[in-house]
Write a protein that holds these residues in place. Structure first.
Motif, PDB file in Angstrom:
ATOM      1  N   ALA A 111       0.830  -1.220   0.000  1.00 26.02           N
ATOM      2  CA  ALA A 111       0.000   0.000   0.000  1.00 26.02           C
ATOM      3  C   ALA A 111       0.857   1.260   0.000  1.00 26.02           C
ATOM      4  CB  ALA A 111      -0.941  -0.003   1.201  1.00 26.02           C
ATOM      5  N   GLN A 112       2.038   1.196   0.609  1.00 25.37           N
ATOM      6  CA  GLN A 112       2.907   2.380   0.617  1.00 25.37           C
ATOM      7  C   GLN A 112       3.565   2.584  -0.740  1.00 25.37           C
ATOM      8  OE1 GLN A 112       4.354   4.273   3.848  1.00 25.37           O
ATOM      9  NE2 GLN A 112       4.814   2.454   5.058  1.00 25.37           N
ATOM     10  N   ARG A 113       3.988   1.485  -1.367  1.00 26.97           N
ATOM     11  CA  ARG A 113       4.721   1.596  -2.632  1.00 26.97           C
ATOM     12  C   ARG A 113       3.788   1.855  -3.800  1.00 26.97           C
ATOM     13  NH1 ARG A 113       6.381   2.566  -6.547  1.00 26.97           N
ATOM     14  NH2 ARG A 113       8.263   1.999  -7.693  1.00 26.97           N
ATOM     15  N   CYS A 114       2.570   1.296  -3.744  1.00 28.29           N
ATOM     16  CA  CYS A 114       1.604   1.470  -4.832  1.00 28.29           C
ATOM     17  C   CYS A 114       0.207   1.645  -4.222  1.00 28.29           C
ATOM     18  CB  CYS A 114       1.652   0.256  -5.767  1.00 28.29           C
ATOM     19  SG  CYS A 114       0.477   0.385  -7.145  1.00 28.29           S
ATOM     20  N   PRO A 115      -0.083   2.857  -3.754  1.00 25.54           N
ATOM     21  CA  PRO A 115      -1.367   3.072  -3.044  1.00 25.54           C
ATOM     22  C   PRO A 115      -2.587   2.701  -3.880  1.00 25.54           C
ATOM     23  CG  PRO A 115       0.091   4.972  -2.765  1.00 25.54           C
ATOM     24  CD  PRO A 115       0.739   4.078  -3.792  1.00 25.54           C
ATOM     25  N   ALA A 116      -2.475   2.729  -5.182  1.00 28.21           N
ATOM     26  CA  ALA A 116      -3.634   2.428  -6.028  1.00 28.21           C
ATOM     27  C   ALA A 116      -3.910   0.933  -6.125  1.00 28.21           C
ATOM     28  CB  ALA A 116      -3.412   2.988  -7.435  1.00 28.21           C
ATOM     29  N   ALA A 117      -2.951   0.096  -5.724  1.00 29.84           N
ATOM     30  CA  ALA A 117      -3.103  -1.349  -5.931  1.00 29.84           C
ATOM     31  C   ALA A 117      -4.236  -1.917  -5.103  1.00 29.84           C
ATOM     32  CB  ALA A 117      -1.804  -2.072  -5.588  1.00 29.84           C
ATOM     33  N   ARG A 118      -4.986  -2.822  -5.712  1.00 30.60           N
ATOM     34  CA  ARG A 118      -5.979  -3.613  -5.002  1.00 30.60           C
ATOM     35  C   ARG A 118      -5.352  -4.967  -4.706  1.00 30.60           C
ATOM     36  NH1 ARG A 118     -12.042  -4.996  -7.032  1.00 30.60           N
ATOM     37  NH2 ARG A 118     -12.635  -6.290  -5.269  1.00 30.60           N
ATOM     38  N   ILE A 119      -5.349  -5.352  -3.437  1.00 32.08           N
ATOM     39  CA  ILE A 119      -4.733  -6.615  -3.042  1.00 32.08           C
ATOM     40  C   ILE A 119      -5.825  -7.650  -2.826  1.00 32.08           C
ATOM     41  CG2 ILE A 119      -3.222  -7.771  -1.367  1.00 32.08           C
ATOM     42  CD1 ILE A 119      -2.200  -4.901  -0.621  1.00 32.08           C
ATOM     43  N   ILE A 120      -5.711  -8.797  -3.484  1.00 27.70           N
ATOM     44  CA  ILE A 120      -6.653  -9.895  -3.290  1.00 27.70           C
ATOM     45  C   ILE A 120      -5.897 -11.046  -2.638  1.00 27.70           C
ATOM     46  CG2 ILE A 120      -8.228 -11.537  -4.397  1.00 27.70           C
ATOM     47  CD1 ILE A 120      -8.649  -9.561  -6.659  1.00 27.70           C
ATOM     48  N   ASP A 121      -6.285 -11.385  -1.421  1.00 28.59           N
ATOM     49  CA  ASP A 121      -5.641 -12.500  -0.728  1.00 28.59           C
ATOM     50  C   ASP A 121      -6.174 -13.815  -1.270  1.00 28.59           C
ATOM     51  OD1 ASP A 121      -3.978 -11.160   1.319  1.00 28.59           O
ATOM     52  OD2 ASP A 121      -5.899 -10.344   1.967  1.00 28.59           O
ATOM     53  N   VAL A 122      -5.290 -14.637  -1.820  1.00 27.99           N
ATOM     54  CA  VAL A 122      -5.704 -15.959  -2.306  1.00 27.99           C
ATOM     55  C   VAL A 122      -5.946 -16.856  -1.091  1.00 27.99           C
ATOM     56  CG1 VAL A 122      -5.056 -17.969  -3.672  1.00 27.99           C
ATOM     57  CG2 VAL A 122      -4.429 -15.668  -4.446  1.00 27.99           C
ATOM     58  N   THR A 123      -4.956 -16.992  -0.256  1.00 26.97           N
ATOM     59  CA  THR A 123      -5.052 -17.609   1.069  1.00 26.97           C
ATOM     60  C   THR A 123      -3.696 -17.440   1.722  1.00 26.97           C
ATOM     61  OG1 THR A 123      -5.476 -19.607   2.378  1.00 26.97           O
ATOM     62  CG2 THR A 123      -4.344 -19.939   0.301  1.00 26.97           C
ATOM     63  N   HIS A 124      -3.682 -17.424   3.060  1.00 33.83           N
ATOM     64  CA  HIS A 124      -2.420 -17.454   3.791  1.00 33.83           C
ATOM     65  C   HIS A 124      -2.391 -18.663   4.715  1.00 33.83           C
ATOM     66  CE1 HIS A 124      -1.434 -13.689   1.998  1.00 33.83           C
ATOM     67  NE2 HIS A 124      -2.631 -13.263   2.310  1.00 33.83           N
ATOM     68  N   GLY A 125      -3.271 -19.626   4.422  1.00 35.09           N
ATOM     69  CA  GLY A 125      -3.396 -20.810   5.259  1.00 35.09           C
ATOM     70  C   GLY A 125      -2.686 -22.034   4.696  1.00 35.09           C
ATOM     71  N   ILE A 126      -1.819 -21.848   3.695  1.00 36.44           N
ATOM     72  CA  ILE A 126      -0.999 -22.964   3.213  1.00 36.44           C
ATOM     73  C   ILE A 126      -0.193 -23.507   4.399  1.00 36.44           C
ATOM     74  CG2 ILE A 126       0.888 -23.593   1.626  1.00 36.44           C
ATOM     75  CD1 ILE A 126      -1.762 -22.854   0.215  1.00 36.44           C
ATOM     76  N   ARG A 127      -0.079 -24.836   4.496  1.00 35.16           N
ATOM     77  CA  ARG A 127       0.682 -25.408   5.619  1.00 35.16           C
ATOM     78  C   ARG A 127       2.123 -24.894   5.598  1.00 35.16           C
ATOM     79  NH1 ARG A 127       1.227 -31.365   5.839  1.00 35.16           N
ATOM     80  NH2 ARG A 127       1.774 -31.003   3.673  1.00 35.16           N
ATOM     81  N   ALA A 128       2.690 -24.628   6.780  1.00 36.31           N
ATOM     82  CA  ALA A 128       4.035 -24.058   6.860  1.00 36.31           C
ATOM     83  C   ALA A 128       5.012 -24.846   5.994  1.00 36.31           C
ATOM     84  CB  ALA A 128       4.507 -24.040   8.317  1.00 36.31           C
ATOM     85  N   HIS A 129       5.716 -24.145   5.104  1.00 41.12           N
ATOM     86  CA  HIS A 129       6.770 -24.708   4.255  1.00 41.12           C
ATOM     87  C   HIS A 129       6.256 -25.677   3.190  1.00 41.12           C
ATOM     88  CE1 HIS A 129       9.316 -22.772   7.097  1.00 41.12           C
ATOM     89  NE2 HIS A 129       9.163 -23.652   8.051  1.00 41.12           N
ATOM     90  N   ASP A 130       4.951 -25.771   2.971  1.00 38.82           N
ATOM     91  CA  ASP A 130       4.407 -26.732   1.995  1.00 38.82           C
ATOM     92  C   ASP A 130       4.377 -26.104   0.597  1.00 38.82           C
ATOM     93  OD1 ASP A 130       3.091 -28.682   0.573  1.00 38.82           O
ATOM     94  OD2 ASP A 130       1.191 -28.502   1.662  1.00 38.82           O
ATOM     95  N   VAL A 131       5.534 -26.130  -0.059  1.00 40.24           N
ATOM     96  CA  VAL A 131       5.669 -25.508  -1.381  1.00 40.24           C
ATOM     97  C   VAL A 131       4.705 -26.156  -2.382  1.00 40.24           C
ATOM     98  CG1 VAL A 131       7.248 -25.045  -3.296  1.00 40.24           C
ATOM     99  CG2 VAL A 131       8.064 -24.886  -0.936  1.00 40.24           C
ATOM    100  N   ARG A 132       4.580 -27.477  -2.318  1.00 42.56           N
ATOM    101  CA  ARG A 132       3.706 -28.159  -3.255  1.00 42.56           C
ATOM    102  C   ARG A 132       2.242 -27.792  -3.041  1.00 42.56           C
ATOM    103  NH1 ARG A 132       4.430 -34.512  -3.455  1.00 42.56           N
ATOM    104  NH2 ARG A 132       2.640 -34.476  -2.064  1.00 42.56           N
ATOM    105  N   GLY A 133       1.828 -27.744  -1.784  1.00 39.84           N
ATOM    106  CA  GLY A 133       0.453 -27.330  -1.492  1.00 39.84           C
ATOM    107  C   GLY A 133       0.183 -25.910  -1.965  1.00 39.84           C
ATOM    108  N   GLY A 134       1.178 -25.052  -1.803  1.00 41.78           N
ATOM    109  CA  GLY A 134       1.030 -23.679  -2.278  1.00 41.78           C
ATOM    110  C   GLY A 134       0.931 -23.624  -3.792  1.00 41.78           C
ATOM    111  N   ALA A 135       1.749 -24.426  -4.470  1.00 48.28           N
ATOM    112  CA  ALA A 135       1.746 -24.446  -5.941  1.00 48.28           C
ATOM    113  C   ALA A 135       0.386 -24.881  -6.476  1.00 48.28           C
ATOM    114  CB  ALA A 135       2.848 -25.381  -6.446  1.00 48.28           C
ATOM    115  N   LEU A 136      -0.227 -25.854  -5.807  1.00 50.00           N
ATOM    116  CA  LEU A 136      -1.519 -26.357  -6.263  1.00 50.00           C
ATOM    117  C   LEU A 136      -2.637 -25.348  -6.017  1.00 50.00           C
ATOM    118  CD1 LEU A 136      -1.004 -29.964  -4.955  1.00 50.00           C
ATOM    119  CD2 LEU A 136      -1.201 -29.282  -7.357  1.00 50.00           C
ATOM    120  N   ALA A 137      -2.590 -24.684  -4.870  1.00 45.27           N
ATOM    121  CA  ALA A 137      -3.610 -23.675  -4.580  1.00 45.27           C
ATOM    122  C   ALA A 137      -3.489 -22.510  -5.563  1.00 45.27           C
ATOM    123  CB  ALA A 137      -3.470 -23.178  -3.138  1.00 45.27           C
ATOM    124  N   LEU A 138      -2.248 -22.143  -5.882  1.00 44.46           N
ATOM    125  CA  LEU A 138      -2.024 -21.049  -6.822  1.00 44.46           C
ATOM    126  C   LEU A 138      -2.544 -21.414  -8.212  1.00 44.46           C
ATOM    127  CD1 LEU A 138      -0.591 -18.258  -6.652  1.00 44.46           C
ATOM    128  CD2 LEU A 138       1.451 -19.366  -7.564  1.00 44.46           C
TER     129      LEU A 138
END
Lengths: 270, 270, 270
Positions: C27-54
């Motif tokens: 928000a400080q660097r680009c105040p106009a940006a709209r941020i959409i949270d996909v999720t922040h509940g990926i299991r800790a360090h689960d790169v594969r789970g994150g890749a699939l959700a993405l």
């Protein structure tokens, strides 16, 4: 011109409508406001944990109204407050229980304090147990909407604000005594000690360390980042808050050491 | 002119991309829409819990499209609906399972009901198990974008809407029988009873009470707020929803009493 | 003209200020940006789970900067990257650990790769353990603000990007061998198998199935949606990601089968 910003931190959690309702109240009173959630996952009633998260977050937040509610004393005689700081664009709003003290210090401390408990913006009658919705959110939104803080409450001396007692780390011959201030979602432990205190206690970067806590003891290493330690091993490092922290590489230090927030840790060179 | 508002409640939880995906669908169909998350922490498939959270939240939300999805019957013959209310700016969108009935009553009840299951806005082919993404979010976004509700579905009689069965509290001689409707993140229990029913059962504000439940029994006090009870003691109070609630000061009533959502409670003067 | 979009996925969880801080930086660097949270509940360090959700989420997201951070190697020699795709409006930003590979494939694969570890946008000095805040968020915000990607990092061959190893389902005579890729908040199991593989293994839609896993075995049915199975019974269906999935109607398949992410499942016609 950017939208006015309201940042919002609480211990309301994500199970129910509390956070959403406060968003709704703010959106109704100041439709132009952009709300940035700092977190609502502070442990229930953990004022100190909230104060630390707020201090860690605000340097990265746009100037605006910083709403923070962890409020075990809701409905009691504790004051509801809005604080001004040396930065005229930043206001701190919430219960007067010390939650804001660490964050206010970032901006020169509380310059003026206003008791907003009977503000004309308060939703009436305010519920005895939900001042986030009925007192804090509407006053924060009014501030974001440009209402002068003087019109939102009664001035009182900042010296009367409730202070928060924080543990203090100490260096003893060959040892650092620190305390667990918070545990994040990875199980990493953030302490009240700055990394240089470990150097003062005789532990060099890269050296092996020995950690003693209520749950037992463990050997580890003082390193720069997670990847500098073997998988499953304990490491001591400077975390994103700039504090000395403990982690287990690809694991949970909280579980491995069996510690909780508030616990004392003794760290020594091995 | 303010941005059109879509409020969004679900039981999708925070572990995966379900909520984010619905945000994306809405943002694509109606980029101007402001989305306010009520909560996504409703217990999985708990239609009644969702209905109560929605009823508690909507009075504080700006007028707009109120999307709510707790949908154990997704993919079955249950209807997908959009409802109009006496407030022409408010629409209720989601599965036809009673989730909206309590909230609709706040705005005069469902005035018109539209079956949106074959709306031209539906993403095709809709997945059999994710109507939030493929049916409800796009229709909600189209409404927010100003499309007339008549163009989004087929009218049917509101009397055909599925109703939700709710427990009812009752006053017996010297006792109030109430039911646990929800448990918040603090472990506080919200019931189906209004506070005046406890007065009718002979318990004055400030008086000692005795609570009997499946998990055992406990003594407490009927007070105004948490700070009126000793730390660790049970209190009965009016919560932010206006309902009679039980809490343990600085603790969890759910844990102390060992109760779950749906459990019956008997409250008496001690 | 719509606001620039930044979508954001991580394993930061909801307990602390990590997600909020990254929102503040953007928000400080680009105040106009709209941020959409996909999720922040990926299991800790689960790169594969994150890749699939993405991968599951991005087809539903507006074009923009797709920030994703699951970063067990933070602070090590692993690269920080920004990728371009065949869609000139879409950028992928985060650590170079394969997290983006599945999502990039949706848009024609990584076209150009830039090492952004020493970008002029990086907050200095970057913390060794919080590149989300100090490297990825500011670079993502600069891209959203219209800065050319060439000015944000050094070009390197996309062939040098780290690939992610994924399990592969296989059909044997009369059986499908699949793997649990993720478990959602309902306890539903999403696998690496497409539904047509079950047909290839000889199971028709509507037929009874037999599932064998490390936790035991169970009988169920291959159906279209939850409502096609009796309450409490096991069902196999195509989920919202288009994958073959297992659920227990009004229950948790993860609990009933006793399986975890990564576990192998054998499915046969009964």
């Amino acid at each position: 011109v950017s939208a006015p910003v309201v940042t919002f931190l609480s211990d309301y959690g994500y199970e129910d409508e509390f956070v959403g309702v406060c968003h709704g109240v703010i959106a109704q009173r100041c439709p132009a406001a952009r709300i940035i959630d700092v977190t609502h996952g502070i442990r229930a009633h953990d004022v100190r944990g909230g104060a630390l998260a707020l201090r860690a977050a605000l340097p990265y937040m746009p100037a605006g109204v910083h709403l923070a509610v962890v409020d075990p004393g809701v409905g009691s005689e504790r004051r509801a407050v809005a604080l001004t700081t040396d930065d005229p664009r930043r206001f701190l709003v919430g219960p007067d229980n010390g939650l804001r003290m660490e964050a206010a210090a970032l901006f020169g401390g509380a310059r003026e304090a206003f008791d907003i408990g009977r503000s004309p913006e308060v939703l009436t009658p305010p519920a005895a147990t939900f001042h986030g919705r009925d007192v804090f959110a509407p006053v924060a939104a009014a501030l974001a909407d440009g209402v002068a803080v003087q019109r939102l409450g009664e001035l009182f001396p900042p010296a009367d604000l409730v202070m928060l007692e924080m543990p203090r780390p100490r260096v003893e011959p060959g040892a650092l005594i620190a305390h667990v201030l918070s545990i994040d979602g990875y199980g990493n432990l953030s302490t009240d000690a700055a990394p240089h205190l470990l150097l003062e206690a005789g532990v060099a970067l890269g050296a092996a360390i020995f950690v003693v806590c209520a749950g037992g003891d463990a050997g580890g290493r003082f390193v720069r980042t997670f990847a500098d330690a073997a998988t499953g091993s304990l490491l001591c490092y400077e975390d994103g808050r700039g504090a000395l922290a403990l982690a287990v590489s690809s694991g949970s230090a909280a579980t491995c050491l069996g510690v909780s927030v508030g616990d004392e840790l003794t760290l020594r060179a091995l």
